[in-house]
Write a protein that holds these residues in place. Sequence first.
Motif, PDB file in Angstrom:
ATOM      1  N   ALA A 264       0.841  -1.202   0.000  1.00  0.00           N
ATOM      2  CA  ALA A 264       0.000   0.000   0.000  1.00  0.00           C
ATOM      3  C   ALA A 264       0.873   1.247   0.000  1.00  0.00           C
ATOM      4  O   ALA A 264       2.044   1.206   0.411  1.00  0.00           O
ATOM      5  CB  ALA A 264      -0.913   0.006   1.222  1.00  0.00           C
ATOM      6  N   PRO A 265       0.310   2.372  -0.442  1.00  0.00           N
ATOM      7  CA  PRO A 265       1.063   3.631  -0.401  1.00  0.00           C
ATOM      8  C   PRO A 265       1.223   4.123   1.032  1.00  0.00           C
ATOM      9  O   PRO A 265       0.398   3.849   1.897  1.00  0.00           O
ATOM     10  CB  PRO A 265       0.205   4.588  -1.229  1.00  0.00           C
ATOM     11  N   ASN A 268       0.767  10.328   3.085  1.00  0.00           N
ATOM     12  CA  ASN A 268       1.356  11.664   2.933  1.00  0.00           C
ATOM     13  C   ASN A 268       2.860  11.644   2.665  1.00  0.00           C
ATOM     14  O   ASN A 268       3.588  12.572   3.037  1.00  0.00           O
ATOM     15  CB  ASN A 268       1.064  12.518   4.175  1.00  0.00           C
ATOM     16  N   THR A 269       3.322  10.596   1.993  1.00  0.00           N
ATOM     17  CA  THR A 269       4.743  10.454   1.683  1.00  0.00           C
ATOM     18  C   THR A 269       4.919  10.437   0.169  1.00  0.00           C
ATOM     19  O   THR A 269       4.536   9.458  -0.490  1.00  0.00           O
ATOM     20  CB  THR A 269       5.307   9.171   2.304  1.00  0.00           C
ATOM     21  N   PRO A 270       5.459  11.497  -0.415  1.00  0.00           N
ATOM     22  CA  PRO A 270       5.514  11.590  -1.875  1.00  0.00           C
ATOM     23  C   PRO A 270       6.510  10.615  -2.487  1.00  0.00           C
ATOM     24  O   PRO A 270       7.527  10.284  -1.877  1.00  0.00           O
ATOM     25  CB  PRO A 270       5.954  13.036  -2.104  1.00  0.00           C
ATOM     26  N   ASP A 271       6.193  10.186  -3.704  1.00  0.00           N
ATOM     27  CA  ASP A 271       7.127   9.383  -4.486  1.00  0.00           C
ATOM     28  C   ASP A 271       8.127  10.357  -5.105  1.00  0.00           C
ATOM     29  O   ASP A 271       7.908  10.913  -6.182  1.00  0.00           O
ATOM     30  CB  ASP A 271       6.368   8.606  -5.559  1.00  0.00           C
ATOM     31  N   ARG A 282       4.026  16.684 -10.729  1.00  0.00           N
ATOM     32  CA  ARG A 282       4.478  17.539  -9.626  1.00  0.00           C
ATOM     33  C   ARG A 282       3.618  18.795  -9.530  1.00  0.00           C
ATOM     34  O   ARG A 282       3.227  19.216  -8.435  1.00  0.00           O
ATOM     35  CB  ARG A 282       5.948  17.889  -9.839  1.00  0.00           C
ATOM     36  N   LYS A 283       3.314  19.399 -10.664  1.00  0.00           N
ATOM     37  CA  LYS A 283       2.475  20.590 -10.678  1.00  0.00           C
ATOM     38  C   LYS A 283       1.063  20.272 -10.200  1.00  0.00           C
ATOM     39  O   LYS A 283       0.440  21.066  -9.466  1.00  0.00           O
ATOM     40  CB  LYS A 283       2.417  21.163 -12.102  1.00  0.00           C
ATOM     41  N   GLU A 284       0.566  19.116 -10.571  1.00  0.00           N
ATOM     42  CA  GLU A 284      -0.772  18.711 -10.131  1.00  0.00           C
ATOM     43  C   GLU A 284      -0.835  18.573  -8.613  1.00  0.00           C
ATOM     44  O   GLU A 284      -1.809  18.989  -7.983  1.00  0.00           O
ATOM     45  CB  GLU A 284      -1.167  17.389 -10.807  1.00  0.00           C
ATOM     46  N   LEU A 285       0.210  17.981  -8.021  1.00  0.00           N
ATOM     47  CA  LEU A 285       0.249  17.854  -6.564  1.00  0.00           C
ATOM     48  C   LEU A 285       0.306  19.234  -5.908  1.00  0.00           C
ATOM     49  O   LEU A 285      -0.397  19.488  -4.917  1.00  0.00           O
ATOM     50  CB  LEU A 285       1.458  17.022  -6.146  1.00  0.00           C
ATOM     51  N   GLN A 286       1.123  20.132  -6.452  1.00  0.00           N
ATOM     52  CA  GLN A 286       1.213  21.469  -5.896  1.00  0.00           C
ATOM     53  C   GLN A 286      -0.129  22.182  -5.948  1.00  0.00           C
ATOM     54  O   GLN A 286      -0.561  22.792  -4.959  1.00  0.00           O
ATOM     55  CB  GLN A 286       2.264  22.274  -6.660  1.00  0.00           C
ATOM     56  N   GLN A 287      -0.825  22.084  -7.068  1.00  0.00           N
ATOM     57  CA  GLN A 287      -2.133  22.736  -7.199  1.00  0.00           C
ATOM     58  C   GLN A 287      -3.151  22.121  -6.254  1.00  0.00           C
ATOM     59  O   GLN A 287      -3.988  22.832  -5.685  1.00  0.00           O
ATOM     60  CB  GLN A 287      -2.608  22.649  -8.651  1.00  0.00           C
ATOM     61  N   TRP A 288      -3.090  20.815  -6.068  1.00  0.00           N
ATOM     62  CA  TRP A 288      -4.012  20.156  -5.137  1.00  0.00           C
ATOM     63  C   TRP A 288      -3.772  20.668  -3.719  1.00  0.00           C
ATOM     64  O   TRP A 288      -4.713  20.992  -2.982  1.00  0.00           O
ATOM     65  CB  TRP A 288      -3.831  18.643  -5.209  1.00  0.00           C
ATOM     66  N   LEU A 289      -2.506  20.758  -3.314  1.00  0.00           N
ATOM     67  CA  LEU A 289      -2.179  21.209  -1.964  1.00  0.00           C
ATOM     68  C   LEU A 289      -2.544  22.673  -1.744  1.00  0.00           C
ATOM     69  O   LEU A 289      -2.827  23.082  -0.608  1.00  0.00           O
ATOM     70  CB  LEU A 289      -0.687  20.997  -1.693  1.00  0.00           C
ATOM     71  N   ASP A 299      -2.602  22.548   7.645  1.00  0.00           N
ATOM     72  CA  ASP A 299      -2.295  23.325   8.842  1.00  0.00           C
ATOM     73  C   ASP A 299      -2.641  22.552  10.107  1.00  0.00           C
ATOM     74  O   ASP A 299      -1.880  22.561  11.081  1.00  0.00           O
ATOM     75  CB  ASP A 299      -3.053  24.652   8.786  1.00  0.00           C
ATOM     76  N   GLU A 300      -3.771  21.853  10.108  1.00  0.00           N
ATOM     77  CA  GLU A 300      -4.185  21.134  11.320  1.00  0.00           C
ATOM     78  C   GLU A 300      -3.643  19.709  11.379  1.00  0.00           C
ATOM     79  O   GLU A 300      -3.888  18.994  12.348  1.00  0.00           O
ATOM     80  CB  GLU A 300      -5.708  21.111  11.440  1.00  0.00           C
ATOM     81  N   ALA A 301      -2.932  19.271  10.343  1.00  0.00           N
ATOM     82  CA  ALA A 301      -2.303  17.938  10.280  1.00  0.00           C
ATOM     83  C   ALA A 301      -3.294  16.829   9.959  1.00  0.00           C
ATOM     84  O   ALA A 301      -3.090  15.676  10.328  1.00  0.00           O
ATOM     85  CB  ALA A 301      -1.569  17.600  11.573  1.00  0.00           C
ATOM     86  N   SER A 302      -4.377  17.150   9.239  1.00  0.00           N
ATOM     87  CA  SER A 302      -5.346  16.121   8.848  1.00  0.00           C
ATOM     88  C   SER A 302      -5.420  15.946   7.333  1.00  0.00           C
ATOM     89  O   SER A 302      -6.322  15.268   6.842  1.00  0.00           O
ATOM     90  CB  SER A 302      -6.738  16.470   9.400  1.00  0.00           C
ATOM     91  N   VAL A 303      -4.483  16.537   6.598  1.00  0.00           N
ATOM     92  CA  VAL A 303      -4.507  16.427   5.149  1.00  0.00           C
ATOM     93  C   VAL A 303      -4.281  14.973   4.722  1.00  0.00           C
ATOM     94  O   VAL A 303      -3.553  14.218   5.390  1.00  0.00           O
ATOM     95  CB  VAL A 303      -3.437  17.354   4.512  1.00  0.00           C
ATOM     96  N   GLN A 304      -4.927  14.574   3.633  1.00  0.00           N
ATOM     97  CA  GLN A 304      -4.760  13.220   3.084  1.00  0.00           C
ATOM     98  C   GLN A 304      -4.460  13.353   1.597  1.00  0.00           C
ATOM     99  O   GLN A 304      -5.364  13.514   0.777  1.00  0.00           O
ATOM    100  CB  GLN A 304      -6.012  12.385   3.320  1.00  0.00           C
ATOM    101  N   ILE A 305      -3.189  13.279   1.256  1.00  0.00           N
ATOM    102  CA  ILE A 305      -2.756  13.438  -0.122  1.00  0.00           C
ATOM    103  C   ILE A 305      -3.207  12.229  -0.932  1.00  0.00           C
ATOM    104  O   ILE A 305      -3.062  11.084  -0.483  1.00  0.00           O
ATOM    105  CB  ILE A 305      -1.229  13.605  -0.175  1.00  0.00           C
ATOM    106  N   PRO A 306      -3.769  12.438  -2.135  1.00  0.00           N
ATOM    107  CA  PRO A 306      -4.235  11.310  -2.955  1.00  0.00           C
ATOM    108  C   PRO A 306      -3.130  10.296  -3.243  1.00  0.00           C
ATOM    109  O   PRO A 306      -1.953  10.647  -3.381  1.00  0.00           O
ATOM    110  CB  PRO A 306      -4.717  11.995  -4.242  1.00  0.00           C
ATOM    111  N   GLU A 307      -3.530   9.041  -3.352  1.00  0.00           N
ATOM    112  CA  GLU A 307      -2.569   7.949  -3.480  1.00  0.00           C
ATOM    113  C   GLU A 307      -1.729   8.037  -4.752  1.00  0.00           C
ATOM    114  O   GLU A 307      -0.609   7.528  -4.796  1.00  0.00           O
ATOM    115  CB  GLU A 307      -3.299   6.605  -3.424  1.00  0.00           C
ATOM    116  N   LYS A 308      -2.233   8.691  -5.795  1.00  0.00           N
ATOM    117  CA  LYS A 308      -1.509   8.754  -7.062  1.00  0.00           C
ATOM    118  C   LYS A 308      -0.156   9.442  -6.922  1.00  0.00           C
ATOM    119  O   LYS A 308       0.730   9.256  -7.755  1.00  0.00           O
ATOM    120  CB  LYS A 308      -2.345   9.470  -8.121  1.00  0.00           C
ATOM    121  N   PHE A 309       0.030  10.227  -5.866  1.00  0.00           N
ATOM    122  CA  PHE A 309       1.278  10.958  -5.673  1.00  0.00           C
ATOM    123  C   PHE A 309       2.237  10.260  -4.692  1.00  0.00           C
ATOM    124  O   PHE A 309       3.343  10.752  -4.470  1.00  0.00           O
ATOM    125  CB  PHE A 309       0.985  12.360  -5.129  1.00  0.00           C
ATOM    126  N   LEU A 310       1.817   9.151  -4.103  1.00  0.00           N
ATOM    127  CA  LEU A 310       2.511   8.604  -2.936  1.00  0.00           C
ATOM    128  C   LEU A 310       3.471   7.460  -3.273  1.00  0.00           C
ATOM    129  O   LEU A 310       3.293   6.741  -4.249  1.00  0.00           O
ATOM    130  CB  LEU A 310       1.492   8.139  -1.901  1.00  0.00           C
TER     131      LEU A 310
END
Length: 579
Positions: A264-265, A268-271, A282-289, A299-310
Amino acid sequence: MPLFKHCLPLANTLAITLALTLTPAFAHAADPLLLVTSPSALQAAEKSGASFAHWIGDAPAAPDGIATNQSLMRSAAWQSIATPLGESLARIQRTDKQAGVGISRYPHRLFDARWLASPDAFFELVGVANRMDRRPFQNGACGETRLVYRLAYRTAAMQSRLPMTLNVELRGDAPDANGSCAAAARLWQPPQPSMKDEALGRWLVSPDGPLAPQRLAPARIAQVTTNLQSVRWPSAVRPDLGGHAEYMLRAFRWNAGTKRFDVAPLENTPDVARLKANAPLRKELQQWLQQPANLRALDEASVQIPEKFLATESISVAPRGLARLANRPFAQVFSPGDWQAVPGSRTLQSPQAVLRRLDDLSCAGCHQSRAVAGFHLLGIDRRGASRTFTTGNALALPHSPHLQDELARRGTYVHTALSTPQPDPFRPLAEPDVANAAPAKATVGASCEPARITQSANPWLDRAEKLPRVACEGVLSVCEKTSVGFPGGMCSGPCNPLDKNGTCGGIAILSDFNQCLAANKPFGECLAKHTRPGNLRSCSAQQPCRDDYICAQAEGQPEGRSACIPPYFLFQMRVDGHS
């Protein structure tokens, strides 16, 4: 390197357990448990269904609930975890010709993958954690329950733990009808506030406890994560850093159809490699964030980055934590110029702070922030035969300084959940001010060889540029050098029973000690024969060691007089030297 006791006395074990389950702000009747580390409680829970074998079908367990890794290997479920780990270790050996198992032949000492299938090795429960604060990460559940297991082995000559943990993350109960998690919070309240040890362990797995049979069903598994020291270079190989160690982080997701775990990915750990090679991604991840809702969650530490970037694997390195670029994956992918400060935020006050927060939430960044050599929970050493915790192999504290502080925050969250439907999930940075860690005075245990790390994305290329040495306080004080295994140098000197900040221990005579280990002599024998006395920094939960040091039991010292030493001076914290 200090000489250590066999294990913690009962009073000290109980004190640590209470300190971890009842935070000072909430030490009154019926407080919910936050973390259980009492060995007797955990052993009782293992016998009644909470052993690691419970999660691995077709693995017969002994009467104490423990299954050997050889028996685990009969199960496709364990094979689906052990095989990818073994493949990663084999890849390290293929790419690094100096890496291999053993001290005498290889300067880069590799984790021995045979432990994963050994008849002498097993996983023992070292912690049960109430992680209701993880509710934002578990849709439709009141956070998580985490069961932490540590790899250990037992032979005719020796018993020890090894630097590997395995974390089973379980989804909590569903929220109440009104959307709150008050009922889930009450689940962690023991029927008697004084309940402890075996009684506490039996209650945990009882029908009314947080580990009731229905809550230990495989369907509850969110994921299984592993953390192991994959390779260690001694200080003789990396004298500028005082050694080098790498920790392999992986995640696995239960597949009910195949009865196996799938890779599994990592949360919140980027590939890094893929994002650096793919500018549109990379640009897509930046725009998402940069979307407002995602910045608020970051900011509150609850972000969940989509798996496609991980990534599906991450390597953290020690020592020097966040000064090593390898532990900051987002800083490898983005520059501060890619970000802007977020007005009104709690942690995103500058472009650099945005990157710092992102790295704080990655697996590598988390496990190298105020940690114990890449771990946050190692467990209290269990009692047993006299060979169990030989000289040089006993922890004084089972957890990291970060976890010690985290418990107060988690306690606030759980208590708020008793009366508030949606508590604030905010978590501050694990290590908010990396730059100002130097002590005001160079007393015993302080750094005396400061250095500036020249960073590289490849941690093998990191270099420590020496800065002016700091004079240690005291006429007879000396600076134990980085080059012999004391990262950043360590102020020491003759043992002094009048020094309220010091504990007398033993420091290994490096060349003689290493030659003894290379000759396959027992670790305790080598330590007993090749040490000299020295004054070491005293430590406790309230007085943690500085970064890159561990709080260990000191031989012949009274309770509470533990000592700070480099982690790899402790036998159970290194992959090499075990036979």
